[in-house]
Every structure is written in C-alpha cells, then in structure tokens.
Design an enzyme around this catalytic site. Structure first.
Site, PDB file in Angstrom:
ATOM      1  N   GLY A  13       0.821  -1.212   0.000  1.00  0.00           N
ATOM      2  CA  GLY A  13       0.000   0.000   0.000  1.00  0.00           C
ATOM      3  C   GLY A  13       0.851   1.256   0.000  1.00  0.00           C
ATOM      4  O   GLY A  13       2.021   1.222  -0.386  1.00  0.00           O
TER       5      GLY A  13
ATOM      6  N   HIS B  35       4.553   1.652  -7.893  1.00  0.00           N
ATOM      7  CA  HIS B  35       3.532   0.595  -7.882  1.00  0.00           C
ATOM      8  C   HIS B  35       2.668   0.678  -9.143  1.00  0.00           C
ATOM      9  O   HIS B  35       2.332  -0.335  -9.748  1.00  0.00           O
ATOM     10  CB  HIS B  35       2.600   0.751  -6.679  1.00  0.00           C
ATOM     11  CG  HIS B  35       3.262   0.670  -5.344  1.00  0.00           C
ATOM     12  ND1 HIS B  35       3.373   1.750  -4.507  1.00  0.00           N
ATOM     13  CD2 HIS B  35       3.846  -0.372  -4.701  1.00  0.00           C
ATOM     14  CE1 HIS B  35       3.992   1.382  -3.390  1.00  0.00           C
ATOM     15  NE2 HIS B  35       4.288   0.103  -3.484  1.00  0.00           N
TER      16      HIS B  35
HETATM   17  P1  AMP Z   1       6.183  -2.293  -1.542  1.00  0.00           P
HETATM   18  O1  AMP Z   1       4.786  -1.784  -1.427  1.00  0.00           O
HETATM   19  O2  AMP Z   1       7.219  -1.319  -1.110  1.00  0.00           O
HETATM   20  O3  AMP Z   1       6.337  -3.679  -0.931  1.00  0.00           O
HETATM   21  O4  AMP Z   1       6.448  -2.486  -3.087  1.00  0.00           O
HETATM   22  C1  AMP Z   1       5.624  -3.279  -3.868  1.00  0.00           C
HETATM   23  C2  AMP Z   1       6.276  -3.512  -5.204  1.00  0.00           C
HETATM   24  O5  AMP Z   1       6.499  -2.266  -5.854  1.00  0.00           O
HETATM   25  C3  AMP Z   1       7.644  -4.198  -5.084  1.00  0.00           C
HETATM   26  O6  AMP Z   1       7.767  -5.170  -6.108  1.00  0.00           O
HETATM   27  C4  AMP Z   1       8.596  -3.071  -5.285  1.00  0.00           C
HETATM   28  O7  AMP Z   1       9.847  -3.468  -5.815  1.00  0.00           O
HETATM   29  C5  AMP Z   1       7.847  -2.212  -6.282  1.00  0.00           C
HETATM   30  N1  AMP Z   1       8.344  -0.833  -6.229  1.00  0.00           N
HETATM   31  C6  AMP Z   1       8.461  -0.030  -5.150  1.00  0.00           C
HETATM   32  N2  AMP Z   1       9.007   1.153  -5.496  1.00  0.00           N
HETATM   33  C7  AMP Z   1       9.248   1.098  -6.823  1.00  0.00           C
HETATM   34  C8  AMP Z   1       9.816   2.001  -7.774  1.00  0.00           C
HETATM   35  N3  AMP Z   1      10.250   3.204  -7.423  1.00  0.00           N
HETATM   36  N4  AMP Z   1       9.904   1.595  -9.049  1.00  0.00           N
HETATM   37  C9  AMP Z   1       9.475   0.376  -9.433  1.00  0.00           C
HETATM   38  N5  AMP Z   1       8.929  -0.526  -8.586  1.00  0.00           N
HETATM   39  C10 AMP Z   1       8.824  -0.171  -7.297  1.00  0.00           C
END
Ligand code: AMP
Length: 294
Positions: free
Chosen positions: A32, A38
């Site tokens: 989230g 995301h």
């Molecule tokens: P999180 O909500 O932080 O667990 O992230 C969920 C997904 O979004 C994970 O696969 C992350 O690697 C990806 N994600 C988070 N930040 C970025 C970003 N700046 N660029 C690309 N993917 C991202």
C-alpha cells in the site's frame, strides 16, 4: 472493482476466473501507500493480463523488531481510489489475522541469496517476504506476478522461490520509477522532511557517477564502490549502511566486472529513514535503466 479481505473469497474468485472464464491473471503484491512505482507495475500487468489483482498488505513477518511496522503508512481508502482509477479488477486487502491465523507455523526460506545485502542488514526480512509471497501465490495462482527492480535482491529471491517450489506463475520485473529529482519512488519517502528529501537524491547521483565511471571503462569493483561512497559521504544528512557490487544474478560479491552484469546497490539512512537504490552495470535490460522517470 471489488475489495476482498478473505482468503477464501479471493481463492474461489481466482479459481473461477482461471477455470470457468479462462482469463489470465496478473498479480501485483504491495504494502500500500501507493506511488508511481507501484502504478507502473499495475500498468504492465494491465497490458499483459485479462484480470489484474493487487494486494495491499503490510506484512508484519518482513519487518524486524526495531523497524517501522507500526508507523508504516496505511490508507486503504486513498489506495483503493488510485487502484480503481488504474482499472484494477480486484484488491486483496486481508487483515494480519486472515493471513496469519492463530497457530500459523510454516515459513518459507530461500537460502544463500538471502544472507547478504538486505538479508544481512535486516535479519528475517526475506523469510517474511518469501512466506507471504508463497501464501499469496497459493491463494491467487496468477499467470504473472509483478515486482519492481527497486528491490533488486527481492526480485532475485522471488525468482528463486518460484523456480525451487515450482509455482506456476511467471515473475515479471519492472524498471525503477524515479522522481524528477532522480530519487527512487518509495512509500518511505513520506517520512522525509523537505531537507532530507533533497539530501536523498544523493543516492541516485552516486549511482550515476559510478555508472559514468563504468561507461568510461572502470571495471574495478572497489573503485566503483568508492566512487559511489565518496559521493554519498559528501551529503551530511546521509549515513551509508552499505554500498555493494554483486553479480546481478547470483549476488556473489564482485571485485571486478567482466562479461556478466553487476548490481551496484546502496542502502543508506537519510536522517532516520532507511532508503535503498541500485543500478545494473553491464548488459542492460529494460528494468535496469538508471534513468527511468515517472
Ligand atoms: P512495496 O509496497 O514497497 O512492498 O512495493 C511493492 C512492489 O512495488 C515491489 O515489487 C517493489 O519493488 C515495487 N516498487 C516499489 N518502489 C518502486 C519504484 N520506485 N519503481 C518500481 N517498482 C517499485
């Protein structure tokens, strides 16, 4: 768009989509506090699959005792509005009790890959990640599961998990999305004060500098690490946790770059906020581009 909180409902719905309607499912797991990083994964899933499922679950199992599980930003109303705008079909937003019911006692561990970098800095982190992803894969059984290159080690660990345990999903890794300033988008960026936000852009500058040295012919690991370190050390608000050069597939530490691509990764505290960033040097795939902007 339906918001689902029960495992059972999510399972039977996914089964119906697959079996009766014969639709491909793309799944994007998140915690989230959604941002354009995301949304880029969702965009990719939308382009590749008939149905898009996004989970929103702040997974306690992947936070250390001293980490920010309690403080982690949660706003399902805002997230749902964004997801609806992005034409997501289903949001799976279970409670902690739903995911880890009383008596829960099975954990999944990927060995080797998880003992360095983030795994060394955050003991137990990847055990939490791989456990929750295994549960989610079993509930949803997506055709494709999407992760970001922002968490480069996580992407490698998940690929290993899917291979080793023969999950029938294909892992897709999408490039890092950055702010105009170069700062990699992260849910944790909201912890930063304006001053820290400015300071945090040093991580991207450090990667760019090392990338430039690589382009100019530098192949020595220590030297490339030093170039990144020196840049970060010029920023008084930054405190380095690690700067590391590893094989981009096996994560073996590298003292020089040869024909295989290398992952240069950084973890640093900006004030109290711990941020990570990385770039792949060598053979560049779409997801590794250091300059991707939102
Ligand atoms: P999180 O909500 O932080 O667990 O992230 C969920 C997904 O979004 C994970 O696969 C992350 O690697 C990806 N994600 C988070 N930040 C970025 C970003 N700046 N660029 C690309 N993917 C991202």
């Amino acid at each position: 768009m339906e918001i689902i909180s029960r495992r059972k409902r999510m399972m039977s719905l996914a089964r119906r989509l697959r079996r009766e309607e014969n639709r491909t499912i793309g799944f994007v797991p998140t915690m989230g506090a959604l941002h354009e990083g995301h949304l880029s994964l969702i965009h990719e899933a939308r382009a590749m699959c008939d149905v898009v499922v996004v989970s929103v679950f702040v997974n306690p199992a992947q936070f250390g005792a001293m980490e920010d599980f309690k403080a982690y930003p949660r706003d399902l109303t805002r997230d749902s509005a964004l997801l609806a705008e992005y034409n997501v079909d289903y949001v799976f937003a279970p409670t902690v009790e739903e995911m880890y019911p009383a008596g829960f006692s099975t954990y999944v561990t990927v060995e080797g890959l998880t003992d360095k970098l983030e795994g060394a800095a955050r003991p137990g982190h990847f055990r939490g990640v791989t456990t929750v992803v295994a549960i989610l894969l079993n509930i949803i059984k997506p055709d494709f599961i999407f992760f970001g290159q922002k968490d480069a080690q996580q992407a490698i660990v998940i690929k290993q998990l899917v291979r080793d345990l023969a999950f029938a999903s294909e892992v897709v890794i999408a490039p890092i999305v950055r702010e105009e300033s170069g700062l990699a988008m992260s849910s944790r960026n909201i912890y930063l004060t304006n001053e820290e936000h400015r300071a945090a852009t040093v991580l991207h500058r450090a990667l760019l500098k090392a990338h430039k040295a690589y382009d100019d012919g530098e192949r020595n690991g220590e030297r490339l690490i030093e170039i990144a370190r020196e840049t970060i050390e010029q920023e008084p608000l930054a405190r380095i946790d690690y700067v590391s050069l590893n094989d981009a597939e096996t994560l073996k530490p590298l003292d020089k770059i040869d024909d295989r691509s290398a992952l240069l990764s950084i973890a640093a505290f900006i004030g109290k906020t711990r941020l990570i960033d990385n770039v792949v040097l060598g053979k560049t795939k779409k997801q590794d581009a250091v300059g991707a902007k939102a």
